[in-house]
Write a protein that holds these residues in place. Sequence first.
Motif, PDB file in Angstrom:
ATOM      1  N   ARG A 194       0.851  -1.193   0.000  1.00  0.00           N
ATOM      2  CA  ARG A 194       0.000   0.000   0.000  1.00  0.00           C
ATOM      3  C   ARG A 194       0.882   1.237   0.000  1.00  0.00           C
ATOM      4  NH1 ARG A 194      -4.707   0.324   4.243  1.00  0.00           N
ATOM      5  NH2 ARG A 194      -2.963   0.596   5.672  1.00  0.00           N
ATOM      6  N   VAL A 195       0.390   2.282  -0.617  1.00  0.00           N
ATOM      7  CA  VAL A 195       1.093   3.568  -0.578  1.00  0.00           C
ATOM      8  C   VAL A 195       1.136   4.067   0.864  1.00  0.00           C
ATOM      9  CG1 VAL A 195       0.924   5.996  -1.250  1.00  0.00           C
ATOM     10  CG2 VAL A 195       0.498   4.206  -2.942  1.00  0.00           C
ATOM     11  N   GLU A 196       2.319   4.519   1.284  1.00  0.00           N
ATOM     12  CA  GLU A 196       2.478   5.034   2.641  1.00  0.00           C
ATOM     13  C   GLU A 196       2.914   6.490   2.681  1.00  0.00           C
ATOM     14  OE1 GLU A 196       4.147   2.944   5.786  1.00  0.00           O
ATOM     15  OE2 GLU A 196       3.536   0.958   5.100  1.00  0.00           O
ATOM     16  N   PHE A 197       3.517   6.991   1.597  1.00  0.00           N
ATOM     17  CA  PHE A 197       3.925   8.387   1.515  1.00  0.00           C
ATOM     18  C   PHE A 197       3.082   9.064   0.431  1.00  0.00           C
ATOM     19  CE2 PHE A 197       8.726   7.678   2.701  1.00  0.00           C
ATOM     20  CZ  PHE A 197       8.341   7.080   3.881  1.00  0.00           C
TER      21      PHE A 197
ATOM     22  N   GLU B  16      -9.290  15.818   6.924  1.00  0.00           N
ATOM     23  CA  GLU B  16      -9.011  14.768   5.949  1.00  0.00           C
ATOM     24  C   GLU B  16      -7.553  14.313   6.040  1.00  0.00           C
ATOM     25  OE1 GLU B  16     -10.308  15.579   2.014  1.00  0.00           O
ATOM     26  OE2 GLU B  16     -12.426  15.703   2.604  1.00  0.00           O
ATOM     27  N   LEU B  17      -6.647  15.255   6.304  1.00  0.00           N
ATOM     28  CA  LEU B  17      -5.256  14.855   6.540  1.00  0.00           C
ATOM     29  C   LEU B  17      -5.181  13.941   7.757  1.00  0.00           C
ATOM     30  CD1 LEU B  17      -3.263  18.181   5.943  1.00  0.00           C
ATOM     31  CD2 LEU B  17      -3.829  16.381   4.301  1.00  0.00           C
ATOM     32  N   GLY B  18      -5.916  14.295   8.799  1.00  0.00           N
ATOM     33  CA  GLY B  18      -5.943  13.461   9.989  1.00  0.00           C
ATOM     34  C   GLY B  18      -6.567  12.106   9.732  1.00  0.00           C
ATOM     35  N   PHE B  19      -7.484  12.025   8.782  1.00  0.00           N
ATOM     36  CA  PHE B  19      -8.139  10.763   8.459  1.00  0.00           C
ATOM     37  C   PHE B  19      -7.177   9.802   7.765  1.00  0.00           C
ATOM     38  CE2 PHE B  19     -10.456   8.077   5.428  1.00  0.00           C
ATOM     39  CZ  PHE B  19     -11.357   7.434   6.282  1.00  0.00           C
ATOM     40  N   VAL B  20      -6.451  10.282   6.763  1.00  0.00           N
ATOM     41  CA  VAL B  20      -5.597   9.384   5.975  1.00  0.00           C
ATOM     42  C   VAL B  20      -4.249   9.126   6.636  1.00  0.00           C
ATOM     43  CG1 VAL B  20      -6.721  10.073   3.829  1.00  0.00           C
ATOM     44  CG2 VAL B  20      -4.650  11.273   4.557  1.00  0.00           C
ATOM     45  N   LEU B  21      -3.848   9.950   7.605  1.00  0.00           N
ATOM     46  CA  LEU B  21      -2.557   9.796   8.276  1.00  0.00           C
ATOM     47  C   LEU B  21      -2.750   8.998   9.557  1.00  0.00           C
ATOM     48  CD1 LEU B  21       0.439  10.774   7.925  1.00  0.00           C
ATOM     49  CD2 LEU B  21      -0.134  12.626   9.509  1.00  0.00           C
ATOM     50  N   ARG B  22      -1.899   8.028   9.782  1.00  0.00           N
ATOM     51  CA  ARG B  22      -2.025   7.195  10.980  1.00  0.00           C
ATOM     52  C   ARG B  22      -1.460   7.928  12.198  1.00  0.00           C
ATOM     53  NH1 ARG B  22       2.285   2.908   8.686  1.00  0.00           N
ATOM     54  NH2 ARG B  22       0.682   3.063   7.083  1.00  0.00           N
ATOM     55  N   PRO B  23      -1.926   7.621  13.397  1.00  0.00           N
ATOM     56  CA  PRO B  23      -1.347   8.215  14.609  1.00  0.00           C
ATOM     57  C   PRO B  23       0.168   7.976  14.649  1.00  0.00           C
ATOM     58  CG  PRO B  23      -3.394   7.125  15.153  1.00  0.00           C
ATOM     59  CD  PRO B  23      -3.099   6.780  13.712  1.00  0.00           C
TER      60      PRO B  23
ATOM     61  N   GLY C  98       2.124   9.423  12.538  1.00  0.00           N
ATOM     62  CA  GLY C  98       2.597   9.844  11.227  1.00  0.00           C
ATOM     63  C   GLY C  98       2.957  11.313  11.210  1.00  0.00           C
ATOM     64  N   LEU C  99       3.704  11.730  10.199  1.00  0.00           N
ATOM     65  CA  LEU C  99       4.234  13.086  10.138  1.00  0.00           C
ATOM     66  C   LEU C  99       3.773  13.818   8.886  1.00  0.00           C
ATOM     67  CD1 LEU C  99       7.942  12.415  11.228  1.00  0.00           C
ATOM     68  CD2 LEU C  99       6.082  13.300  12.650  1.00  0.00           C
ATOM     69  N   VAL C 100       3.509  15.114   9.058  1.00  0.00           N
ATOM     70  CA  VAL C 100       3.251  16.025   7.942  1.00  0.00           C
ATOM     71  C   VAL C 100       4.448  16.970   7.846  1.00  0.00           C
ATOM     72  CG1 VAL C 100       1.742  17.761   6.941  1.00  0.00           C
ATOM     73  CG2 VAL C 100       0.772  15.944   8.360  1.00  0.00           C
ATOM     74  N   TYR C 101       5.092  17.002   6.689  1.00  0.00           N
ATOM     75  CA  TYR C 101       6.256  17.865   6.474  1.00  0.00           C
ATOM     76  C   TYR C 101       5.822  19.062   5.629  1.00  0.00           C
ATOM     77  CZ  TYR C 101       8.931  13.619   7.684  1.00  0.00           C
ATOM     78  OH  TYR C 101       9.433  12.496   8.300  1.00  0.00           O
TER      79      TYR C 101
ATOM     80  N   LYS D  21      -8.449   5.084   5.917  1.00  0.00           N
ATOM     81  CA  LYS D  21      -8.180   5.681   7.227  1.00  0.00           C
ATOM     82  C   LYS D  21      -6.862   5.141   7.782  1.00  0.00           C
ATOM     83  CE  LYS D  21      -9.979   6.033  11.959  1.00  0.00           C
ATOM     84  NZ  LYS D  21      -9.601   7.447  12.126  1.00  0.00           N
ATOM     85  N   GLY D  22      -5.977   6.066   8.166  1.00  0.00           N
ATOM     86  CA  GLY D  22      -4.709   5.691   8.779  1.00  0.00           C
ATOM     87  C   GLY D  22      -3.728   5.000   7.861  1.00  0.00           C
ATOM     88  N   GLN D  23      -3.903   5.119   6.556  1.00  0.00           N
ATOM     89  CA  GLN D  23      -3.035   4.401   5.623  1.00  0.00           C
ATOM     90  C   GLN D  23      -1.634   4.996   5.550  1.00  0.00           C
ATOM     91  OE1 GLN D  23      -4.671   3.666   1.710  1.00  0.00           O
ATOM     92  NE2 GLN D  23      -2.663   3.537   0.754  1.00  0.00           N
TER      93      GLN D  23
END
Length: 254
Positions: free
Chosen positions: A64-67, A170-177, A179-182, A138-140
């Motif tokens: 699965r795509v992670e980035f 939506e960023l919070g939905f697709v990002l897992r706990p 995870g980082l946003v740069y 969610k959380g992918q």
Amino acid sequence: MAEEGEEAPQPPQKRFYRQRAHANPLADHTLRYPARPQDMDWARLFPAFFPPGAAATPGEPPPRVEFADLGCGYGGLLVALSPLFPRTLMLGLELRLKVAAFAGTRLRALRGAGPGRGHNAACVRGNAMRHLPHFFTKGQLSKLFLLFPDPHFKRPKHRWRLVNAALLPELGFVLRPGGLVYTVTDVPELHRWMVAHFGEHPLFQEVPLAELDGDPVVSRLATATEEGRKVQRAGRPVYPAIFRRLPDPPPLPV
């Protein structure tokens, strides 16, 4: 990599992909996107990870795509990160038609240049402000990149900015706990805008850069993209900020 007797794909030339620098993300663009993430044909984008006829390993989930690089431009960050994370699938979303075509062609040409180069990176034309949940569950994701987003300087166009109150859930939905946003920009006002919006949202917390000294991504934020190199040549300062996805809050009592 090209088969014996086949001509390797050639890198694209930007002069054939000229396009305006700005695009209205709220306009009705002619886009193709899946109705749900399960409908996405990932094997078409990442054939090296989905060999034809290969049976799935029992008990092992498919790759699965992670980035995800939102507004990936000409694909510079994907090119830089691909060899650093060779087993991690990464996807760029770019709204501008010709720019997305350039990035996709660039990555396919990179794959033809040698084994293990660019096979884990791809770009599709997509609107990150509208369609993230169509691509990702969610959380992918473990990493999201928002590098040199369009500042949309005029106040009436601030709602076009990639970081806004409507997109953060939506960023919070697709990002897992965890995870980082740069993020990075050369516009101080936009930097303050992004820090304020993430800081006000309960799912995100800014991470001091000193805590990420060992993160190989951090040193490449300002220089991996074409926009970043343009800023570097001009000698302008850049303003990075990184945010961690916090755990979901406990459910409210019934």
